[in-house]
Design a protein around this motif. Structure first.
Motif, PDB file in Angstrom:
ATOM      1  N   GLU A  41       0.840  -1.203   0.000  1.00  0.00           N
ATOM      2  CA  GLU A  41       0.000   0.000   0.000  1.00  0.00           C
ATOM      3  C   GLU A  41       0.872   1.249   0.000  1.00  0.00           C
ATOM      4  OE1 GLU A  41      -2.674  -0.294   3.337  1.00  0.00           O
ATOM      5  OE2 GLU A  41      -3.781  -1.971   2.451  1.00  0.00           O
ATOM      6  N   ARG A  42       1.947   1.233   0.792  1.00  0.00           N
ATOM      7  CA  ARG A  42       2.862   2.367   0.838  1.00  0.00           C
ATOM      8  C   ARG A  42       3.545   2.558  -0.521  1.00  0.00           C
ATOM      9  NH1 ARG A  42       3.929   7.247   1.554  1.00  0.00           N
ATOM     10  NH2 ARG A  42       6.072   7.734   2.105  1.00  0.00           N
ATOM     11  N   LEU A  43       3.932   1.463  -1.157  1.00  0.00           N
ATOM     12  CA  LEU A  43       4.500   1.566  -2.503  1.00  0.00           C
ATOM     13  C   LEU A  43       3.512   2.234  -3.451  1.00  0.00           C
ATOM     14  CD1 LEU A  43       6.241  -1.908  -2.869  1.00  0.00           C
ATOM     15  CD2 LEU A  43       7.380   0.312  -2.948  1.00  0.00           C
TER      16      LEU A  43
ATOM     17  N   VAL B 118       9.529   3.318   2.237  1.00  0.00           N
ATOM     18  CA  VAL B 118       8.530   2.251   2.215  1.00  0.00           C
ATOM     19  C   VAL B 118       8.384   1.569   3.567  1.00  0.00           C
ATOM     20  CG1 VAL B 118       8.009  -0.003   1.203  1.00  0.00           C
ATOM     21  CG2 VAL B 118       8.801   1.839  -0.257  1.00  0.00           C
ATOM     22  N   LEU B 119       9.492   1.355   4.261  1.00  0.00           N
ATOM     23  CA  LEU B 119       9.470   0.565   5.494  1.00  0.00           C
ATOM     24  C   LEU B 119       9.621   1.390   6.763  1.00  0.00           C
ATOM     25  CD1 LEU B 119      11.716  -2.314   4.140  1.00  0.00           C
ATOM     26  CD2 LEU B 119       9.258  -2.438   4.572  1.00  0.00           C
ATOM     27  N   GLY B 120       9.828   2.698   6.639  1.00  0.00           N
ATOM     28  CA  GLY B 120       9.995   3.526   7.828  1.00  0.00           C
ATOM     29  C   GLY B 120      11.216   3.112   8.619  1.00  0.00           C
ATOM     30  N   ALA B 121      11.075   3.039   9.952  1.00  0.00           N
ATOM     31  CA  ALA B 121      12.201   2.699  10.821  1.00  0.00           C
ATOM     32  C   ALA B 121      12.775   1.325  10.489  1.00  0.00           C
ATOM     33  CB  ALA B 121      11.774   2.751  12.285  1.00  0.00           C
ATOM     34  N   ALA B 122      11.949   0.404  10.015  1.00  0.00           N
ATOM     35  CA  ALA B 122      12.427  -0.930   9.653  1.00  0.00           C
ATOM     36  C   ALA B 122      13.327  -0.895   8.420  1.00  0.00           C
ATOM     37  CB  ALA B 122      11.252  -1.881   9.414  1.00  0.00           C
TER      38      ALA B 122
ATOM     39  N   GLN C 191      13.235  -5.707   9.907  1.00  0.00           N
ATOM     40  CA  GLN C 191      14.365  -4.804   9.756  1.00  0.00           C
ATOM     41  C   GLN C 191      15.147  -5.137   8.501  1.00  0.00           C
ATOM     42  OE1 GLN C 191      15.296  -2.313  12.227  1.00  0.00           O
ATOM     43  NE2 GLN C 191      16.345  -1.607  10.396  1.00  0.00           N
ATOM     44  N   VAL C 192      15.480  -4.116   7.731  1.00  0.00           N
ATOM     45  CA  VAL C 192      16.484  -4.286   6.687  1.00  0.00           C
ATOM     46  C   VAL C 192      17.814  -4.186   7.434  1.00  0.00           C
ATOM     47  CG1 VAL C 192      17.512  -3.363   4.584  1.00  0.00           C
ATOM     48  CG2 VAL C 192      15.026  -3.264   4.911  1.00  0.00           C
ATOM     49  N   VAL C 193      18.572  -5.250   7.420  1.00  0.00           N
ATOM     50  CA  VAL C 193      19.802  -5.309   8.197  1.00  0.00           C
ATOM     51  C   VAL C 193      20.966  -4.703   7.415  1.00  0.00           C
ATOM     52  CG1 VAL C 193      21.441  -6.861   9.350  1.00  0.00           C
ATOM     53  CG2 VAL C 193      18.975  -7.347   9.415  1.00  0.00           C
ATOM     54  N   LYS C 194      21.079  -5.076   6.135  1.00  0.00           N
ATOM     55  CA  LYS C 194      22.228  -4.632   5.343  1.00  0.00           C
ATOM     56  C   LYS C 194      21.840  -4.486   3.886  1.00  0.00           C
ATOM     57  CE  LYS C 194      26.804  -4.160   4.603  1.00  0.00           C
ATOM     58  NZ  LYS C 194      28.072  -4.656   5.029  1.00  0.00           N
TER      59      LYS C 194
END
Length: 154
Positions: A6-8, A121-125, A90-93
């Motif tokens: 939805e954010r996309l 798209v993911l905010g803090a994550a 979380q996007v780690v790397k």
């Protein structure tokens, strides 16, 4: 539709089909709570959007947009493994490779295309560690390649 998708859509973007591998590998693999993507090229509908070296045939601005396409393809690869992008904790790397003209040193700005998209798209994550590496050449003469590692929920 997931909140991420939805954010996309709010950003005017759609999640593409998973890009077909160009060699002997799979687009993404899950190991425990992590998903690792293979390097994603800026493929649109099965074809490279642009080719060439950044700082020569491709401008830094074009390359930044291509890095965004790579990030979208990476998200599609993650979804193919976990089914729902809302499971991303979380996007780690992020690792970005930039096929660079010999005097081009703006690799971090190019890879910002991927990093900024993930953050939007993911905010803090979407906040992550990152490497941006200049290379002589990439597969199929792609200007940019991006891989991501994410932590996901069960």
């Amino acid at each position: 539709m997931s909140k991420v998708e939805e954010r996309l859509a709010e950003l005017g973007l759609t999640l593409p089909e998973v890009a077909a591998p160009v060699a002997a590998y799979v687009p993404a693999v899950r190991s425990g709570e992590h998903v690792f993507t293979s390097g994603q090229l800026p493929m649109v509908a099965g074809k490279l959007k642009d080719t060439g070296k950044v700082g020569a045939e491709v401008t830094p601005e074009q390359a930044k947009a291509l890095a965004q396409i790579c990030a979208l393809n990476a998200l599609a690869a993650v979804k193919s493994v976990i089914g729902d992008l809302d499971k991303i904790e979380q996007v780690v790397k992020v690792v970005g490779f930039v096929a660079s003209a010999p005097d081009f040193t703006g690799q971090p700005g190019v890879v910002n295309g991927a990093s900024e998209l993930l953050g939007e798209v993911l905010g803090a994550a979407g906040v992550h560690a990152r490497s941006a590496v200049g290379v002589a050449v990439l597969p199929l003469d792609a200007p940019v390649e991006v891989e991501i590692q994410v932590r996901v929920s069960a």
